[in-house]
Design an enzyme around this catalytic site. Structure first.
Site, short mmCIF file in Angstrom:
data_model
loop_
_atom_site.label_atom_id
_atom_site.label_comp_id
_atom_site.label_asym_id
_atom_site.label_seq_id
_atom_site.Cartn_x
_atom_site.Cartn_y
_atom_site.Cartn_z
N ASP A 99 5.69 -39.19 61.11
CA ASP A 99 5.55 -39.86 59.81
C ASP A 99 6.70 -39.51 58.88
O ASP A 99 7.05 -40.29 58.01
CB ASP A 99 4.21 -39.50 59.17
O1 MRU Z 1 -2.92 -41.73 60.00
P1 MRU Z 1 -2.09 -42.64 60.87
O2 MRU Z 1 -2.88 -43.31 61.94
O3 MRU Z 1 -1.27 -43.60 60.04
O4 MRU Z 1 -1.08 -41.66 61.58
C1 MRU Z 1 -0.14 -42.20 62.47
C2 MRU Z 1 0.73 -41.19 63.11
O5 MRU Z 1 0.62 -40.01 62.87
C3 MRU Z 1 1.81 -41.72 63.99
O6 MRU Z 1 2.11 -40.79 64.99
C4 MRU Z 1 3.07 -42.02 63.18
O7 MRU Z 1 2.78 -42.77 62.04
C5 MRU Z 1 4.09 -42.74 63.98
S1 MRU Z 1 3.55 -44.37 64.45
C6 MRU Z 1 4.84 -45.07 65.31
#
Ligand code: MRU
Length: 370
Positions: free
Chosen positions: A262
């Site tokens: 993220d």
């Molecule tokens: O809470 P989320 O489902 O948005 O978390 C998503 C993740 O942690 C993913 O690994 C990250 O956003 C990368 S998605 C290509």
């Protein structure tokens, strides 16, 4: 691997698209309803995008950014915002993108795309001082609309760089057992995926023996989304409880752990779905390479290290309830961070970007200025 229960629909034959955009309308696949219901919903503007993101109907850092960018493109196309004043238009774009950025604070991609677009708009104004607001608006729209295709292309590059790196470390023509967390596939991006893009690329070369996919409590992105995508792709996949990950690494012959991001701090420390850090610790203990796969827009040179990354904390009920049913006693204290930070020294395989695979300490040189 067990067969899907009769209430689970067969995976759709067409690819799962998280976002549908035709230049006139913007729709997203409501990921909260998967895998049992495939429902696309319309977004009209940045406020609608922010609401969908806050509700986790669209999730995954790149998909969040794309939804926000395309919602702002629609607003610009619809004539919203100041007319006749280029500088005021830049501020309008920043304010509208900020709505989506603030809906979930850990993912940096919306903020990075905002900075890139603002930079482009200011550069156009510097190069052509007489540029009209209407011309600037049209260029901003074109820039935002191009991101959908760019995301798929970047993902494919990430997939092929990561696949090559992992394949080179496999004995002869042997196939890899991989472990991934959360959902980083088509649903989390414009299509293809980042960490799951690496899995897809290796699978297309016949080099995946099995993917171990964590369920990813408490939101079950692994069980609901990754399992669905991998069934659809025909990638041999085994769903495991998050708490089975260390045992799986030790007992199932895992060759590499591959996760998304993220936000990657300047020094390579990486924020990703809660549980990623424990996977990295377990991988290090067992000498298994740990990879982070993410587009360069996930790298944030403005935060020096992981301690400076804001970590979103989600509502208590996501832990105290399971699908609306109370599972923990009333009155219990709850800590529910959505993400954790993996220190860069645990990212032993490398950070896979569209520009190649880098050691965390190489990022500044490799990505600075891009
Ligand atoms: O809470 P989320 O489902 O948005 O978390 C998503 C993740 O942690 C993913 O690994 C990250 O956003 C990368 S998605 C290509």
């Amino acid at each position: 691997m067990s067969t899907p229960s009769p209430t689970t629909p067969a995976p759709p034959r067409s690819p799962l698209h998280s976002i549908l955009y035709d230049g006139v309308s913007l729709r997203y696949l409501n990921q909260r309803l998967l895998p049992t219901e495939l429902r696309y919903q319309t977004v009209l503007d940045a406020d609608g995008a922010a609401a969908a993101v806050a509700a986790m109907e669209v999730r995954g850092a790149p998909a969040i950014a794309l939804l926000g960018c395309l919602a702002v493109a629609l607003e610009l196309k619809g004539g919203r915002g100041p007319r006749g004043d280029p500088e005021a238009l830049v501020e309008f774009v920043e304010e509208r993108m900020g709505r989506v950025r603030d809906a979930r604070p850990t993912a940096v991609n919306v903020g990075r795309e905002t900075e890139r677009l603002k930079g482009e708009m200011r550069a156009w104004m510097d190069r052509e001082p007489a540029v009209s607001e209407g011309e600037l608006r049209d260029r901003a729209i074109a820039h935002l609309e191009a991101l959908l295709q760019k995301d798929v292309e970047d993902n494919r590059r990430i997939g092929s760089h990561g696949a090559r790196h992992i394949a080179q470390r496999l004995q002869g023509g042997s196939r890899a057992t991989l472990l991934s967390h959360c959902n980083t596939g088509s649903l989390a991006t414009a299509g293809y995926g980042t960490a799951l893009g690496v899995v897809r690329a290796l699978h297309s070369e016949g080099r995946v023996a099995r993917l171990l996919c964590t369920e990813t409590r408490p939101f079950l992105q692994g069980a609901r989304l990754t399992a669905l995508e991998m069934l659809h792709e025909g990638v041999p996949t085994t769903l495991i409880a998050d708490s089975a990950a260390a045992a799986a690494i030790r007992e199932r012959g895992v060759h590499a752990v591959v996760v998304g991001a993220d936000r990657i701090a300047a020094n390579g420390d990486t924020a990703n779905k809660i549980g990623t850090y424990s996977l990295a610790v377990a991988a290090l203990h067992h000498g298994v390479p740990f990879y982070v796969a993410a587009p360069s827009s996930s790298w944030d040179p403005n935060v020096p290290n992981g301690a400076s990354i804001p970590i979103e904390e989600r509502p208590e009920r996501e832990l105290t309830e399971l699908q609306g049913v109370r599972v923990a006693p009333h009155g219990i204290d709850v800590w529910n961070p959505a993400f954790d930070v993996t220190p860069h020294e645990l990212i032993t395989g490398g950070i896979v970007t569209e520009f190649g695979v880098f050691r965390p300490e190489e990022l500044r040189h490799a990505l600075g200025g891009r």
